[in-house]
Design a protein around this motif. Structure first.
Motif, PDB file in Angstrom:
ATOM      1  N   TYR A 395      10.694   5.775  -3.312  1.00  0.00           N
ATOM      2  CA  TYR A 395       9.580   4.833  -3.308  1.00  0.00           C
ATOM      3  C   TYR A 395       8.639   5.101  -4.484  1.00  0.00           C
ATOM      4  N   LYS A 397       4.892   4.290  -6.179  1.00  0.00           N
ATOM      5  CA  LYS A 397       3.533   3.860  -5.840  1.00  0.00           C
ATOM      6  C   LYS A 397       3.283   2.433  -6.313  1.00  0.00           C
ATOM      7  N   LYS A 399       4.499  -0.373  -5.197  1.00  0.00           N
ATOM      8  CA  LYS A 399       5.558  -1.363  -4.990  1.00  0.00           C
ATOM      9  C   LYS A 399       5.860  -1.485  -3.494  1.00  0.00           C
ATOM     10  N   ILE A 400       4.919  -2.133  -2.809  1.00  0.00           N
ATOM     11  CA  ILE A 400       4.986  -2.197  -1.350  1.00  0.00           C
ATOM     12  C   ILE A 400       6.148  -3.055  -0.863  1.00  0.00           C
ATOM     13  N   SER A 401       6.274  -4.276  -1.395  1.00  0.00           N
ATOM     14  CA  SER A 401       7.363  -5.151  -0.931  1.00  0.00           C
ATOM     15  C   SER A 401       8.718  -4.566  -1.308  1.00  0.00           C
ATOM     16  N   GLY A 403       9.296  -1.519  -1.478  1.00  0.00           N
ATOM     17  CA  GLY A 403       9.468  -0.398  -0.562  1.00  0.00           C
ATOM     18  C   GLY A 403      10.187  -0.809   0.704  1.00  0.00           C
ATOM     19  N   LEU A 426       5.441  -3.368   6.685  1.00  0.00           N
ATOM     20  CA  LEU A 426       4.717  -3.595   5.423  1.00  0.00           C
ATOM     21  C   LEU A 426       3.309  -3.010   5.491  1.00  0.00           C
ATOM     22  N   LYS A 427       2.700  -3.107   6.663  1.00  0.00           N
ATOM     23  CA  LYS A 427       1.360  -2.515   6.823  1.00  0.00           C
ATOM     24  C   LYS A 427       1.438  -1.002   6.713  1.00  0.00           C
ATOM     25  N   ILE A 429       3.717   0.734   5.054  1.00  0.00           N
ATOM     26  CA  ILE A 429       3.999   1.058   3.652  1.00  0.00           C
ATOM     27  C   ILE A 429       2.726   0.919   2.821  1.00  0.00           C
ATOM     28  N   GLU A 430       1.931  -0.080   3.134  1.00  0.00           N
ATOM     29  CA  GLU A 430       0.656  -0.267   2.418  1.00  0.00           C
ATOM     30  C   GLU A 430      -0.249   0.946   2.634  1.00  0.00           C
ATOM     31  N   ASN A 433       1.245   3.918   0.856  1.00  0.00           N
ATOM     32  CA  ASN A 433       0.987   3.780  -0.573  1.00  0.00           C
ATOM     33  C   ASN A 433      -0.440   4.236  -0.915  1.00  0.00           C
ATOM     34  N   GLU A 434      -1.383   3.845  -0.066  1.00  0.00           N
ATOM     35  CA  GLU A 434      -2.779   4.250  -0.289  1.00  0.00           C
ATOM     36  C   GLU A 434      -2.921   5.765  -0.174  1.00  0.00           C
TER      37      GLU A 434
END
Length: 520
Positions: A395, A397, A399-401, A403, A426-427, A429-430, A433-434
């Motif tokens: 993964y 950083k 690139k959420i979608s 991911g 997706l939430k 992963i968001e 990511n944070e």
């Protein structure tokens, strides 16, 4: 073939006075002398080059007639006396009394490069502890033990090792599913190797019989040879000994959880006093991430030894060991303190292990919630544990979608993936990511670090079964193929990507590929 024999166990601990080999209760003894059964037509199928070297031999020795004879049980190595250990144990939480080496015979100990190795043949015939069994093992279970013990070592999991795999030439009758349909299978012998094969059950046997003199002898022996840094035995040292056994056991369990390994039969007689994975029976790796999965058909109803309960089972087993050692200390408080600390340490160590699996180095209070949410998501839709965490290593950083596209390769039924669940992923992963923004490592460095704790290749049951099916037909090439693959479980090995795949659907319920019995 020259080995540096140093038989501490039989020289320092009491032997069974009865020397003939018949099933019986054995008292005031740590072992009974017994020779292996001479196999009909032994054939060497595979050797571990690493272990050959570690014990002071070479590949030329491995190809010799003497090697085959000694490690098949055909002949006894000069100036040695084979023996079977006496021990007891709790099986599925119930006291079983005397158990002992029912199908394992210890050959000798070797001192090589300042390390002790005990050699043991599994499947070498009846002993005084065989109860109703024949003391033999089948090729099926022997291939599994041989491959798995070496695979676990290369995964970095504390384990016993395997020296060689030998076909015995015997036909062995087994009821694999315990359903009354016994069949003859090819017999085999594994020579397994470890510093010691002492188990919690060795101590339980003497304690249960109130044979405290021999309990002390056994504990003093164990400290002298395997925990010498603790010093001369005393009440204080016995407590320190238990504390270190507890710490080693905890480390082993954390590693099991990290790689998704399920032992399947964590009886106290299958718990090593050295904190090693021992006795590879109905084990398995998680395919789909699932707390309640057990690979053992005998455990299917109560699921005592399920993946999610392994830490608790280890604690329960340690309590039984504490009860066995209590007569040497005669105080409960020190043992209770250590056992309570296990619970605290497990929570901390497990959280840190999970941090490492998702690439977190900094320790934030919010990490526990992030990881708990991840595990809850993994449980909602069948998700391959090994593939998921390995894919997450890549993964990047921001690139959420992308991911989600990355990890969805781990989903078993991605065609019917609920849209609402995708949004929840997706939430997560968001938020992940944070959280990664707070980590100093870049994508490449984090990925490489994660790959060192998230294996790409593990010995899935269907893989082992394929090798077994071929071996039963006289083709042993896949044993070596898997052996070589599993020596580098964290490497990419692009030439072997066919093994980096979800369990095939045909293997979901196939005998040997999903759940297994204790039959070997």
């Amino acid at each position: 073939m020259q080995l540096h024999i140093d038989n501490s166990f039989i020289e320092e601990l009491p032997a069974d006075d009865v020397t003939d080999n018949h099933v019986r209760q054995v008292f005031e003894a740590a072992y009974s002398y017994v020779n292996p059964k001479v196999p009909k037509q032994p054939k060497l199928l595979h050797v571990s080059p690493e272990m050959i070297e570690a014990v002071g031999l070479n590949l030329e020795d491995a190809n010799s007639k003497q090697f085959l004879e000694v490690f098949s049980g055909t002949s006894v190595y000069q100036n040695t006396k084979p023996y079977a250990m006496a021990y007891a144990g709790h099986q599925f939480g119930v006291w079983a009394g005397q158990l002992g080496d029912g199908r394992a015979i210890n050959l000798f100990e070797v001192w090589q490069n300042n390390k002790r190795w005990a050699f043991q043949l599994k499947g070498a015939g009846r002993t005084p502890y065989s109860r109703q069994g024949d003391g033999l093992a089948v090729l099926r279970s022997s291939v599994r033990e041989y491959l798995c013990s070496e695979a676990m070592y290369h995964l970095g999991v504390p384990t016993t090792r395997a020296l060689c795999l030998i076909e015995s030439g015997e036909d062995v009758l087994r009821d694999m599913l315990y359903n009354g349909n016994a069949e003859y299978e090819k017999g085999a012998i594994v020579c397994r190797v470890a510093p010691s094969f002492l188990r919690f059950g060795n101590f339980e046997l003497f304690a249960a019989r109130q044979d405290y003199d021999n309990l002390k002898k056994l504990t003093d022996y164990t400290i002298k040879y395997f925990y010498p840094h603790l010093g001369q035995p005393s009440k204080v040292v016995y407590i320190q000994f238990f504390q270190e056994v507890t710490q080693r056991t905890l480390k082993m369990i954390i590693d099991w959880q990290r790689v998704g390994f399920v032992h399947g039969v964590m009886n106290t007689d299958n718990m090593s006093i050295l904190g090693l994975t021992i006795d590879y029976g109905p084990y398995g790796w998680l395919e789909g991430f699932e707390y309640n999965w057990t690979p053992n058909t005998t455990d299917a109803e109560n699921k005592r030894y399920r993946y999610g309960n392994q830490p608790n089972t280890a604690l329960w087993n340690l309590l039984q060991l504490a009860n066995a050692l209590y007569p040497l200390v005669e105080e409960t408080a020190p043992f209770e303190k250590i056992l309570n600390q296990y619970k605290i340490d497990f929570e901390v160590d497990y959280l840190n292990m999970m941090r490492s699996k998702i690439g977190l180095v900094q320790q934030l209070e919010t990490d526990a919630d992030l990881i708990a949410r991840l595990e809850a998501l993994l449980l909602k839709h069948e998700t391959d544990m090994t593939i998921f965490f390995r894919k997450l290593c890549s993964y990047q950083k921001g690139k959420i979608s992308e991911g989600f596209d990355l990890i969805k390769e781990a989903f078993y039924d991605d065609d019917n993936f609920p849209e609402t669940l995708k949004m929840t992923w997706l939430k997560w992963i968001e938020d992940y990511n944070e959280r990664l923004q707070m980590e100093p490592a870049g994508n490449v460095q984090r990925s490489e670090t994660m790959k060192r704790v998230n294996p790409k290749y593990v010995l899935r049951n269907y893989m082992a079964q394929l090798a077994i099916d071929d071996a039963n037909k006289g083709n042993y090439h896949m044993i070596d193929e898997l052996f070589q693959l599993l020596k580098k479980p964290y490497d990419e090995q692009p030439e072997n990507t066919k093994w980096f795949a979800k369990r095939p659907e045909w293997a979901r319920h196939k005998v040997g590929c999903s759940m297994l019995s204790c039959s070997s």
